[in-house]
Design an enzyme around this catalytic site. Structure first.
Site, short mmCIF file in Angstrom:
data_model
loop_
_atom_site.label_atom_id
_atom_site.label_comp_id
_atom_site.label_asym_id
_atom_site.label_seq_id
_atom_site.Cartn_x
_atom_site.Cartn_y
_atom_site.Cartn_z
N HIS A 78 9.33 44.02 4.90
CA HIS A 78 10.51 44.70 5.44
C HIS A 78 10.19 46.19 5.55
O HIS A 78 9.65 46.78 4.62
CB HIS A 78 11.71 44.44 4.53
N ASN A 94 14.27 51.99 9.34
CA ASN A 94 14.69 50.71 8.75
C ASN A 94 15.74 50.08 9.65
O ASN A 94 16.87 50.56 9.73
CB ASN A 94 15.27 50.98 7.34
N CYS A 96 19.36 43.27 4.65
CA CYS A 96 17.99 43.44 5.18
C CYS A 96 17.12 42.20 4.95
O CYS A 96 16.07 42.07 5.57
CB CYS A 96 17.33 44.66 4.58
N1 COA Z 1 16.34 65.48 3.07
C1 COA Z 1 16.05 66.38 2.12
N2 COA Z 1 16.31 66.20 0.81
C2 COA Z 1 16.88 65.03 0.47
C3 COA Z 1 17.22 64.05 1.41
C4 COA Z 1 16.92 64.31 2.76
N3 COA Z 1 17.19 63.43 3.74
N4 COA Z 1 17.78 63.01 0.77
C5 COA Z 1 17.80 63.31 -0.53
N5 COA Z 1 17.27 64.54 -0.72
C6 COA Z 1 17.11 65.27 -1.97
C7 COA Z 1 18.15 64.88 -3.00
O1 COA Z 1 19.35 65.57 -2.78
C8 COA Z 1 17.47 65.30 -4.27
O2 COA Z 1 17.58 66.68 -4.42
P1 COA Z 1 17.84 67.35 -5.86
O3 COA Z 1 16.61 67.01 -6.65
O4 COA Z 1 17.99 68.76 -5.53
O5 COA Z 1 19.08 66.69 -6.38
C9 COA Z 1 16.00 64.98 -4.00
O6 COA Z 1 15.86 64.93 -2.56
C10 COA Z 1 15.54 63.68 -4.60
O7 COA Z 1 16.50 62.68 -4.24
P2 COA Z 1 16.43 61.21 -4.77
O8 COA Z 1 17.48 60.40 -4.09
O9 COA Z 1 16.39 61.21 -6.26
O10 COA Z 1 14.97 60.84 -4.22
P3 COA Z 1 14.16 59.52 -4.34
O11 COA Z 1 12.86 59.82 -4.94
O12 COA Z 1 14.94 58.39 -4.92
O13 COA Z 1 13.89 59.18 -2.79
C11 COA Z 1 14.67 57.66 -1.09
C12 COA Z 1 14.97 58.90 -1.95
C13 COA Z 1 15.90 57.31 -0.28
C14 COA Z 1 13.51 57.99 -0.16
C15 COA Z 1 14.27 56.51 -2.03
O14 COA Z 1 15.16 56.42 -3.10
C16 COA Z 1 14.24 55.18 -1.34
O15 COA Z 1 13.52 54.98 -0.36
N6 COA Z 1 15.00 54.17 -1.86
C17 COA Z 1 15.07 52.89 -1.26
C18 COA Z 1 16.01 52.95 -0.10
C19 COA Z 1 15.97 51.74 0.78
O16 COA Z 1 14.92 51.21 1.04
N7 COA Z 1 17.13 51.32 1.26
C20 COA Z 1 17.27 50.26 2.18
C21 COA Z 1 17.17 48.96 1.48
S1 COA Z 1 17.15 47.64 2.61
#
Ligand code: COA
Length: 311
Positions: free
Chosen positions: A236, A266, A112
């Site tokens: 980004h 993204n 990215c």
């Molecule tokens: N829909 C519903 N629930 C979801 C889900 C979705 N699409 N994806 C994950 N969950 C759930 C998980 O299973 C978890 O459930 P649990 O508590 O029962 O286990 C809960 O939501 C929290 O998940 P978690 O992964 O710990 O959440 P988070 O606070 O880290 O948020 C992101 C998840 C992906 C939004 C966040 O981590 C993020 O944006 N990270 C950066 C990703 C990124 O930018 N990547 C590209 C880089 S270039």
């Protein structure tokens, strides 16, 4: 020679995939996706539309905007992690499609942060006077590597392309400072296995918030500027919460940040140029504005640029 942007273009596939569509495909909800990421919908390329096709459309628009011909291009750099195939590169395919006979061509792989890597590489050729026109493109067909059974990642990504022609600009304009970086120890947090994207969202989130803020402040300082000099932020477009954290570090109001994450998700290396074109067309960027562009991605990689807009 100051290197800057002579013209820009973008391309987005027509097909829209909304959060409500995703609700029918997996155990997720519009509410969760919007609250956690800011994404409402994303674009998906058709089966017969590949990265080289999207790159071609964005590149044509950028050449038109820069008022130059394909024969004027000295070098093509395509930032992508979803090339049509391992080789020939998307850059070579694009060279052929455009008829850019004089241009050397290669792909840049920095996930990215790819557009930042391509732009800074391009600017070195301009600064030394070696080349006059470098075409850079960020393009991704992430839908081709998305695991539609993994709700942690499937809701995040979209397809698209953004392009810019980098060339000499007048004194005081163009790239004022830059920072590039990588931390290979963070590789396991975000990678592609044989078929799909795999991500440790929490770790990537923490890294992104820290690095986007630090890199933005570093390029402002390197350019001899202060926060008061900054007119516009182009982060980004990965997650609205990460973007907002960067904006707050720079003490900018909401309207001074490019935002397309809600409509395109993204798009990896394409996200910064797409967001810039969007902001420019909406009249949010004008000549002599000072912009901070900042990106991060798998690798882990990052890059930031302070730029004074205009030729
Ligand atoms: N829909 C519903 N629930 C979801 C889900 C979705 N699409 N994806 C994950 N969950 C759930 C998980 O299973 C978890 O459930 P649990 O508590 O029962 O286990 C809960 O939501 C929290 O998940 P978690 O992964 O710990 O959440 P988070 O606070 O880290 O948020 C992101 C998840 C992906 C939004 C966040 O981590 C993020 O944006 N990270 C950066 C990703 C990124 O930018 N990547 C590209 C880089 S270039």
């Amino acid at each position: 020679m100051n290197a800057g942007i002579l013209g820009m273009g973008r391309y987005l596939p027509e097909k829209v995939l909304t959060n409500f569509d995703l609700e029918k495909m997996m155990d997720t909800s519009d509410e969760w996706i919007r609250t956690m990421t800011g994404i409402e919908e994303r674009r998906i390329a058709s089966d017969d539309c590949h990265s080289s096709d999207m790159a071609y459309e964005a590149a044509k628009a950028a050449l038109k905007d820069a008022e130059i011909n394909a024969e004027d291009i000295d070098l093509i750099l395509v930032a992508t992690v979803t090339p049509d195939q391992p080789f020939p590169t998307v850059a070579c395919m694009l060279q052929e499609k455009l008829g850019a006979k004089k241009a050397a061509a290669m792909d840049v792989s920095a996930a990215c942060a790819g557009f930042m890597y391509a732009m800074i590489t391009a600017s070195q050729f301009i600064a030394t006077g070696a080349y006059r026109h470098v075409l850079i493109v960020g393009v991704e067909k992430l839908s081709s590597v998305t695991n539609w059974n993994d709700r942690n990642t499937a809701v995040l990504f979209g397809d698209g392309a953004g392009a810019a022609v980098i060339g000499p600009v007048s004194e005081g304009r163009g790239i004022l400072s830059f920072e590039l970086g990588a931390d290979g120890t963070g590789g396991p947090h975000l990678y592609q296995n044989e078929d799909h994207i795999v991500m440790n969202g929490r770790e990537v989130f923490k890294f992104a918030v820290r690095q986007m803020g630090e890199s933005s402040l570093n390029v402002i300082e390197k350019a001899g500027l202060t926060l008061d000099d900054i007119d516009f932020l182009v982060p980004h477009q990965a997650n609205i919460r990460i973007m907002e954290a960067s904006r707050e570090r720079l003490k900018l109001p909401v309207e001074k940040m490019a935002k397309t994450v809600h409509k395109y998700g993204n798009t990896s290396s394409a996200s910064i140029p797409i967001a810039m074109v969007d902001a420019y067309e909406a009249g949010k960027i004008k000549d002599d504005d000072v912009l901070v562009l900042v990106g991060f991605g798998g690798g882990l990689t990052w890059g930031a640029i302070a730029l004074r807009w205009g030729k």
